[in-house]
Write an enzyme that holds these catalytic residues in place. Structure first.
Site, PDB file in Angstrom:
ATOM      1  N   SER A  64       0.799  -1.226   0.000  1.00  0.00           N
ATOM      2  CA  SER A  64       0.000   0.000   0.000  1.00  0.00           C
ATOM      3  C   SER A  64       0.832   1.277   0.000  1.00  0.00           C
ATOM      4  CB  SER A  64      -0.928   0.010   1.219  1.00  0.00           C
ATOM      5  OG  SER A  64      -0.164   0.004   2.412  1.00  0.00           O
ATOM      6  N   LYS A  65       2.154   1.163   0.066  1.00  0.00           N
ATOM      7  CA  LYS A  65       3.004   2.347   0.086  1.00  0.00           C
ATOM      8  C   LYS A  65       3.020   3.017  -1.289  1.00  0.00           C
ATOM      9  CE  LYS A  65       4.358   1.440   4.318  1.00  0.00           C
ATOM     10  NZ  LYS A  65       3.776   2.162   5.461  1.00  0.00           N
TER      11      LYS A  65
END
Length: 377
Positions: free
Chosen positions: A190-191
């Site tokens: 999710s970064k």
């Protein structure tokens, strides 16, 4: 209340994959074909590209963002009896790695405008036992690094930037991860730059530190079966490096889209002019990659409930300050008070955010946010 929304993702990783599918599939197939799953050629290729992107001499791929922080501390010789200053408003990994090595985390409060460590409080927290400072570049923007570095320099202390959420962001034109003694980041899916599993990297200009980091991530190995330091199994695997190579080639576009989406949210919220909704401010000289788009609201639990009932997912990063975590109960940390961090922990809430988010959807989300806050006052 506006009409409910449907099928909204908090983070939509599928859209990005579909956009990059031919390149990602080809890169992963190449790894499957050559079979070098551990420390294969893609790892070195990625490290070279990451170093060039950030503007440092050395980038070292590691297994994940938490291990990155641990290796950075180990490379600096942090251990029992040492103190490391950081923020109480962050993910547990920041303090966990300090404690894991037998050192003591020391917290200072945050700047309420940015939710990043307040550099003006650093000097007072330094003792003869202080051995490092870890500012966290939260929500996608770099902390006040010039001020932090200036304090660190006066006391000959190294600085580790915990840039798990800010890879790709800049401060006065210089990229996150290249601003301190060591930069540390995460490639969790999710970064802003995410792989399809766990991954991370460390960055430094220092040749000796780079050598130590490289050894520590491979069981302290200086050459095959010669172990010159106590290390960990902290390697970045080849398949994740292959995914990251594709994503890095398109990353500038993702950063641009993230910046535009974040600015659009801010503009919409400012236009709504709701007295009880506050945005996290992007500091002067900073760009943000908006790892999350975060607002502060009263009655957060009720607001989240109303939004969920109307089809809008949210997340809270983070609902409990580190000094209040059960693991630190019974330690001197538990009795400390950091008013700005504690208020943020009670108030922050992140909205759906990803590079491909639809403009009209953002407007609808803000409309629902305003209505949800109104309904809970």
């Amino acid at each position: 209340m506006p009409a409910p929304l449907q099928n909204i993702d908090f983070i939509d990783l599928k859209k990005q994959y579909l956009r990059l599918k031919p390149e990602i599939d080809a890169r992963m197939q190449a790894v499957l074909d050559h079979g070098q799953y551990i420390m294969g050629p893609e790892v070195k290729e990625l490290e070279q590209q990451l170093a060039a992107y950030v503007g440092v001499k050395h980038a070292i791929g590691v297994s994940d963002g938490t291990t990155a922080l641990q290796i950075a501390l180990m490379a600096l010789g942090i251990g029992p009896g040492d103190e490391v200053i950081t923020t109480p408003f962050t993910f547990i990994a920041t303090a966990e790695t300090i404690s894991l090595l037998g050192a003591t985390p020391v917290f200072v409060d945050i700047d309420p405008a940015t939710c990043n460590l307040d550099a003006s409080l650093l000097e007072a927290a330094i003792t003869p036992h202080t051995k490092a400072i870890i500012p966290v570049s939260l929500y996608g923007q770099v902390a006040d690094i010039e001020a932090i570095n200036a304090v660190a320099a006066r006391h000959s202390l190294p600085v580790i930037e915990d840039a798990a959420q800010s890879f790709g962001a800049t401060r006065h034109g210089k990229r996150s991860c290249g601003l301190t003694t060591i930069g540390s980041t995460s490639f969790f899916p999710s970064k802003p730059l995410g792989c399809y599993g766990d991954g991370g990297a460390l960055f430094t200009h220092d040749d000796d530190l780079a050598r130590r980091i490289s050894q520590i991530r491979l069981h302290g190995q200086s050459q095959r079966y010669v172990h010159s330091a106590i290390g960990v199994n902290g390697r970045l695997d080849t398949l994740q490096a292959a995914v990251l190579l594709v994503k890095l080639a398109h990353f500038d576009e993702d950063v641009r889209l993230r910046g535009e989406a974040g600015a659009r949210y801010t503009r919409l919220i400012e236009q709504a002019a709701h007295p009880h909704i506050r945005t996290v401010q992007v500091a002067e000289g900073n760009t943000s990659v908006y790892a999350q788009y975060t607002v502060l609201v009263p009655n957060r639990a009720k607001v989240i409930e109303v939004l969920k009932a109307n089809g809008i997912p949210t997340a809270v990063h983070y609902p409990m300050c580190l000094h209040k975590q059960p693991v630190y109960a019974g330690t001197p940390l538990a009795s400390q008070h950091f008013p700005h961090a504690e208020l943020a922990a009670d108030s922050v809430m992140s909205l759906p955010m990803f590079p491909d988010i639809d403009h009209a959807l953002q407007a609808q989300i803000v409309e629902h946010l305003v209505a949800a806050v109104d309904s809970t006052l």
